[in-house]
Scaffold this motif. Structure first.
Motif, PDB file in Angstrom:
ATOM      1  N   SER A 293      42.776 -46.836 -12.726  1.00  0.00           N
ATOM      2  CA  SER A 293      42.371 -48.153 -12.254  1.00  0.00           C
ATOM      3  C   SER A 293      43.397 -48.741 -11.293  1.00  0.00           C
ATOM      4  O   SER A 293      43.044 -49.326 -10.263  1.00  0.00           O
ATOM      5  N   MET A 294      44.680 -48.584 -11.611  1.00  0.00           N
ATOM      6  CA  MET A 294      45.734 -49.127 -10.754  1.00  0.00           C
ATOM      7  C   MET A 294      45.737 -48.447  -9.385  1.00  0.00           C
ATOM      8  O   MET A 294      45.868 -49.099  -8.342  1.00  0.00           O
ATOM      9  N   TYR A 295      45.579 -47.122  -9.381  1.00  0.00           N
ATOM     10  CA  TYR A 295      45.656 -46.387  -8.121  1.00  0.00           C
ATOM     11  C   TYR A 295      44.388 -46.561  -7.282  1.00  0.00           C
ATOM     12  O   TYR A 295      44.432 -46.446  -6.051  1.00  0.00           O
ATOM     13  N   ALA A 296      43.255 -46.826  -7.950  1.00  0.00           N
ATOM     14  CA  ALA A 296      41.981 -46.938  -7.240  1.00  0.00           C
ATOM     15  C   ALA A 296      41.629 -48.372  -6.880  1.00  0.00           C
ATOM     16  O   ALA A 296      40.561 -48.631  -6.328  1.00  0.00           O
ATOM     17  N   ALA A 297      42.513 -49.323  -7.190  1.00  0.00           N
ATOM     18  CA  ALA A 297      42.236 -50.733  -6.902  1.00  0.00           C
ATOM     19  C   ALA A 297      42.145 -50.968  -5.396  1.00  0.00           C
ATOM     20  O   ALA A 297      42.658 -50.181  -4.591  1.00  0.00           O
ATOM     21  N   ALA A 298      41.480 -52.059  -5.016  1.00  0.00           N
ATOM     22  CA  ALA A 298      41.359 -52.395  -3.594  1.00  0.00           C
ATOM     23  C   ALA A 298      42.734 -52.491  -2.948  1.00  0.00           C
ATOM     24  O   ALA A 298      42.933 -52.059  -1.808  1.00  0.00           O
ATOM     25  N   GLU A 299      43.672 -53.056  -3.684  1.00  0.00           N
ATOM     26  CA  GLU A 299      45.072 -53.050  -3.276  1.00  0.00           C
ATOM     27  C   GLU A 299      45.836 -52.245  -4.327  1.00  0.00           C
ATOM     28  O   GLU A 299      46.212 -52.791  -5.372  1.00  0.00           O
ATOM     29  N   PRO A 300      46.021 -50.957  -4.097  1.00  0.00           N
ATOM     30  CA  PRO A 300      46.631 -50.088  -5.115  1.00  0.00           C
ATOM     31  C   PRO A 300      47.955 -50.634  -5.634  1.00  0.00           C
ATOM     32  O   PRO A 300      48.776 -51.160  -4.880  1.00  0.00           O
ATOM     33  N   VAL A 301      48.117 -50.529  -6.947  1.00  0.00           N
ATOM     34  CA  VAL A 301      49.337 -50.991  -7.613  1.00  0.00           C
ATOM     35  C   VAL A 301      50.273 -49.811  -7.779  1.00  0.00           C
ATOM     36  O   VAL A 301      49.875 -48.757  -8.288  1.00  0.00           O
ATOM     37  N   SER A 302      51.498 -49.953  -7.356  1.00  0.00           N
ATOM     38  CA  SER A 302      52.461 -48.855  -7.441  1.00  0.00           C
ATOM     39  C   SER A 302      52.882 -48.623  -8.885  1.00  0.00           C
ATOM     40  O   SER A 302      52.777 -49.512  -9.742  1.00  0.00           O
ATOM     41  N   GLU A 303      53.361 -47.424  -9.153  1.00  0.00           N
ATOM     42  CA  GLU A 303      53.841 -47.111 -10.500  1.00  0.00           C
ATOM     43  C   GLU A 303      55.046 -47.980 -10.857  1.00  0.00           C
ATOM     44  O   GLU A 303      55.213 -48.375 -12.012  1.00  0.00           O
ATOM     45  N   TRP A 304      55.878 -48.290  -9.868  1.00  0.00           N
ATOM     46  CA  TRP A 304      57.032 -49.160 -10.108  1.00  0.00           C
ATOM     47  C   TRP A 304      56.574 -50.518 -10.628  1.00  0.00           C
ATOM     48  O   TRP A 304      57.190 -51.077 -11.541  1.00  0.00           O
ATOM     49  N   SER A 305      55.473 -51.048 -10.070  1.00  0.00           N
ATOM     50  CA  SER A 305      54.966 -52.354 -10.510  1.00  0.00           C
ATOM     51  C   SER A 305      54.461 -52.299 -11.947  1.00  0.00           C
ATOM     52  O   SER A 305      54.639 -53.255 -12.708  1.00  0.00           O
ATOM     53  N   THR A 306      53.844 -51.184 -12.344  1.00  0.00           N
ATOM     54  CA  THR A 306      53.356 -51.075 -13.725  1.00  0.00           C
ATOM     55  C   THR A 306      54.505 -51.002 -14.718  1.00  0.00           C
ATOM     56  O   THR A 306      54.316 -51.288 -15.904  1.00  0.00           O
ATOM     57  N   ILE A 307      55.681 -50.634 -14.243  1.00  0.00           N
ATOM     58  CA  ILE A 307      56.856 -50.542 -15.120  1.00  0.00           C
ATOM     59  C   ILE A 307      57.610 -51.865 -15.191  1.00  0.00           C
ATOM     60  O   ILE A 307      58.019 -52.302 -16.269  1.00  0.00           O
ATOM     61  N   TRP A 308      57.763 -52.527 -14.044  1.00  0.00           N
ATOM     62  CA  TRP A 308      58.674 -53.666 -13.977  1.00  0.00           C
ATOM     63  C   TRP A 308      58.010 -55.030 -13.818  1.00  0.00           C
ATOM     64  O   TRP A 308      58.679 -56.054 -13.926  1.00  0.00           O
ATOM     65  N   GLN A 309      56.717 -55.082 -13.561  1.00  0.00           N
ATOM     66  CA  GLN A 309      56.033 -56.367 -13.430  1.00  0.00           C
ATOM     67  C   GLN A 309      55.076 -56.547 -14.611  1.00  0.00           C
ATOM     68  O   GLN A 309      54.125 -55.771 -14.772  1.00  0.00           O
ATOM     69  N   ALA A 310      55.315 -57.590 -15.387  1.00  0.00           N
ATOM     70  CA  ALA A 310      54.557 -57.788 -16.631  1.00  0.00           C
ATOM     71  C   ALA A 310      53.062 -57.939 -16.383  1.00  0.00           C
ATOM     72  O   ALA A 310      52.251 -57.500 -17.193  1.00  0.00           O
ATOM     73  N   ARG A 311      52.673 -58.542 -15.253  1.00  0.00           N
ATOM     74  CA  ARG A 311      51.240 -58.775 -15.015  1.00  0.00           C
ATOM     75  C   ARG A 311      50.481 -57.475 -14.795  1.00  0.00           C
ATOM     76  O   ARG A 311      49.262 -57.434 -14.914  1.00  0.00           O
ATOM     77  N   TYR A 312      51.201 -56.400 -14.454  1.00  0.00           N
ATOM     78  CA  TYR A 312      50.567 -55.100 -14.273  1.00  0.00           C
ATOM     79  C   TYR A 312      50.829 -54.160 -15.454  1.00  0.00           C
ATOM     80  O   TYR A 312      50.603 -52.965 -15.354  1.00  0.00           O
ATOM     81  N   SER A 313      51.285 -54.715 -16.545  1.00  0.00           N
ATOM     82  CA  SER A 313      51.579 -53.893 -17.721  1.00  0.00           C
ATOM     83  C   SER A 313      50.296 -53.311 -18.300  1.00  0.00           C
ATOM     84  O   SER A 313      49.232 -53.953 -18.298  1.00  0.00           O
ATOM     85  N   ILE A 314      50.391 -52.123 -18.843  1.00  0.00           N
ATOM     86  CA  ILE A 314      49.246 -51.486 -19.486  1.00  0.00           C
ATOM     87  C   ILE A 314      48.777 -52.286 -20.701  1.00  0.00           C
ATOM     88  O   ILE A 314      47.594 -52.259 -21.053  1.00  0.00           O
ATOM     89  N   LEU A 315      49.675 -53.029 -21.330  1.00  0.00           N
ATOM     90  CA  LEU A 315      49.295 -53.852 -22.479  1.00  0.00           C
ATOM     91  C   LEU A 315      48.274 -54.919 -22.071  1.00  0.00           C
ATOM     92  O   LEU A 315      47.256 -55.119 -22.754  1.00  0.00           O
ATOM     93  N   VAL A 316      48.539 -55.589 -20.970  1.00  0.00           N
ATOM     94  CA  VAL A 316      47.628 -56.633 -20.476  1.00  0.00           C
ATOM     95  C   VAL A 316      46.289 -56.017 -20.087  1.00  0.00           C
ATOM     96  O   VAL A 316      45.216 -56.539 -20.432  1.00  0.00           O
ATOM     97  N   TRP A 317      46.339 -54.901 -19.385  1.00  0.00           N
ATOM     98  CA  TRP A 317      45.106 -54.253 -18.920  1.00  0.00           C
ATOM     99  C   TRP A 317      44.259 -53.780 -20.097  1.00  0.00           C
ATOM    100  O   TRP A 317      43.039 -53.910 -20.088  1.00  0.00           O
ATOM    101  N   ASN A 318      44.908 -53.228 -21.130  1.00  0.00           N
ATOM    102  CA  ASN A 318      44.167 -52.734 -22.290  1.00  0.00           C
ATOM    103  C   ASN A 318      43.492 -53.860 -23.062  1.00  0.00           C
ATOM    104  O   ASN A 318      42.393 -53.688 -23.600  1.00  0.00           O
TER     105      ASN A 318
END
Length: 647
Positions: free
Chosen positions: A408-433
């Protein structure tokens, strides 16, 4: 003696109950290609008698490793063998029973994780804590840490975790023996258990080796507390035996281990290569890799297993008994940073998978706090709330397919980098799940995909749970816990039987079944079977259902670029659009004077171009093809007779 039997009964009950819980979350599906590689190791040992990677040679990473010169190809490909050896036993059982091979492999992690909780329980008791604290530790570990989501996977880390926990149990026993000596038979058993568990852990995953200096230092510090021993001949004989054993081990390491390809990652050459790699490789992300496991919103150990935060005050309360776990944690973090640098987070993971082996140790470091909290009402409430919160976090990981988040992160209209999923809370897998579950998306467990089996499996689970609790509660019936264990194991095998018709492994696709049955009748021993292609439904079908009579190879997942297709259409030469890796794999599968069978399902990418079929036709003396129709797809099976070598 009675106390030991009682402890074993509780440990057995813990194994049974947690296994039943994990069975409810059984998935039976791969999440990453690491699992593809690990499962093909088990399949090849079970069916071929040796490790080979033909089933996953279409994986670009595996293919590139296979091009290395020896011994580097063996070191890259031959992953630590313990997982494959245990898995091969399950594959043989599955083949004998006619159930899915891959689906059965996933049972190994269920049992290993539950067994780790049982050993953890025994370790807490060995450390002198009361039964309630030990039971709470086992329950929190099994349900409130990242081991719960990983119980439905097929990785090396849970097995490494189990063996390291066993080694920790024997370490406690050895330390107690040093302070208060026991009978010689027990002493030998404790030391042998420690050595064998540690070796087995390293054979499961090399990272366990990091714990050995910590354990050695712990033993040396404990020796200072030893009571003075009388001088006798036994002490001299003991040193002679120890020195002899060390010399034999070193000789074996230098002369025997390098000659075994399966142990290519345990040779002096491999470890010297690692040392040079650690010394010479620049690491611009080293600081990030060191602090990330502790504070990053998307990977922190204490966010994905909140209950482990109790290990922090545990270190303060009981430093002498908890520093070892923290030392192992820090050393594993440093080791991962040195080896992977910017890839320290491990890509598709729930939290940090590489830290699984140290999770039980960190919970042991939290035991002093857990024990104190259990003594007062307010403490029990705090522990309950923290445990429930931790379990809730694990449910997010076990119910939602972890790979869906990354896709989902990589296929988004504005792809989210792996670094963002690690260091930015709003892109955390916990929130997405959380959003995934709130939106009512399908959960990632087999039970949700086969709703007609829900009632039966829940009834069987409840029945086995009640029987286990009853046997444990009544003194006279504890002897029957072994029957509950047998029932639990049979129930585990019932899972791949119940889920064998789901779409994931293609059993309901008549074209795949018919083409396989046709090959089983027509193919001769020694014929090569080539499948197009890796990672497609036909590959999953063959991984799960193919028998030992076939030596088959999976071609790369590949679709040529439009420019190459246009060039091929103009020239008619398949090599203009054929993938280079595909051509090399086919050439290596072609044995002069033999048959080569090619499977071409219509849903394989680029199947309509028939590149492989045309290329093989040009290099064969005879070809015959048969097409098997399915409900929505079809599969073509072609036999190519390879001409004898001109020489």
């Amino acid at each position: 003696m009675k106390e030991s039997i009682s402890r074993l009964n509780f440990a057995l009950a813990i194994f049974i109950l947690l296994s039943l819980v994990y069975c409810l979350f059984y998935n039976g599906l791969f999440s990453t290609d690491d699992e593809h590689i690990l499962s093909t190791q088990a399949l090849s040992i079970a069916f071929d008698g040796e490790v080979n990677f033909s089933r996953v040679i279409g994986n670009e990473r595996v293919f590139s490793y296979s091009r290395y010169v020896k011994p580097y190809a063996d070191q890259a490909l031959n992953i630590e063998p313990a997982q494959a050896l245990f898995g091969s036993l399950l594959v043989k059982v599955a083949a004998a029973c006619g159930i899915g091979r891959v689906q059965t492999l996933f049972l190994l992690t269920i049992w290993v994780t539950a067994a780790t909780a049982a050993v953890l329980f025994l370790t807490v008791l060995r450390m002198g804590y009361p039964l309630p604290s030990a039971l709470m530790a086992a329950a929190i570990f099994g349900l409130g840490t990242i081991v719960l989501p990983y119980s439905k996977t097929y990785f090396r880390d849970p097995l490494a975790m189990f063996f390291l926990t066993c080694a920790w149990f024997f370490l406690q026993a050895v330390k107690q023996d040093i302070v208060t000596p026991v009978a010689a038979e027990k002493r030998i058993f404790y030391w042998a258990g420690l050595v064998f568990a540690l070796i087995a852990g390293v054979l499961a995953k090399n990272i366990v080796l990091i714990a050995s200096p910590v354990m050695l230092l712990d033993i040396l510090l404990t020796l200072r507390k030893r009571q003075p021993a009388s001088k006798n001949g036994w002490k001299r004989w003991k040193w002679i035996t120890l020195i002899t054993a060390v010399i034999l081990a070193v000789v074996c390491w230098f002369l025997v281990i390098p000659s075994i390809p399966l142990l290519a990652r345990f040779t002096p050459d491999y470890y010297s290569l690692l040392a040079r790699f650690f010394r010479d490789t620049p690491r611009p992300y080293f600081l990030e890799a060191i602090i990330g496991p502790f504070i990053s919103p998307g990977k922190s150990l204490f966010i994905f297993s909140p209950i482990l935060i109790l290990a922090v005050p545990g270190l303060i309360l009981r430093f002498k008994s908890t520093w070892q776990a923290w030392a192992c944690l820090i050393l594993m973090v440093i080791g991962q940073a040195l080896f992977y640098d910017f890839e320290w987070a491990g890509h598709i993971n729930w939290g940090l998978r590489y830290l699984l082996p140290v999770i039980p140790l960190m919970l042991l470091a939290a035991i002093p706090v857990i024990d104190r909290l259990l003594r007062v009402w307010a403490g029990r409430l705090i522990l309950l709330l923290l445990s429930v919160f931790s379990m809730g976090v694990q449910l997010l990981g076990v119910l939602v397919p972890v790979d869906n988040f990354y896709h989902s992160m990589y296929a988004a209209a504005e792809p989210v980098s792996e670094w963002s999923t690690i260091w930015q809370a709003r892109y955390s897998i916990l929130v997405w799940n959380v959003k995934w579950l709130v939106n009512g998306q399908q959960v990632g467990i087999a039970l949700a995909r086969i709703p007609e089996k829900v009632l039966l499996i829940l009834v069987l689970t409840a029945l086995l749970t009640l029987l286990t609790v009853l046997c444990l509660s009544v003194q006279r019936t504890r002897r029957y816990l072994w029957l509950c264990l047998v029932g639990c194991l049979i129930f585990s095998f019932f899972l791949p039987v119940s889920y064998q018709n789901e779409d994931s492994y293609g059993m309901m696709r008549s074209d795949l079944r018919k083409s396989y049955q046709y090959l089983a009748q027509q193919a001769k021993p020694g014929d090569a079977v080539v499948i197009r292609s890796y990672g497609t439904p036909v590959w999953f079908f063959w991984m799960n259902w193919a028998g030992p009579q076939f030596h088959w190879t999976a071609l790369p997942y590949y679709f040529p670029m439009p420019a190459l297709i246009k060039k091929y259409a103009a020239s008619g030469n398949p090599e203009d659009a054929l993938n280079t890796n595909t051509r090399l794999i086919i050439e290596e599968s072609m044995l002069p004077g033999s048959n080569l069978w090619l499977l071409l399902p219509s849903d394989s990418p680029g199947a309509e171009l028939e590149l492989e079929k045309t290329w093989l036709t040009n290099h064969s003396s005879f070809i015959s093809c048969t097409t098997f129709e399915g409900e929505t797809e079809n599969t073509e099976v072609c036999r190519f007779v390879i001409p004898p070598s001109e020489s």
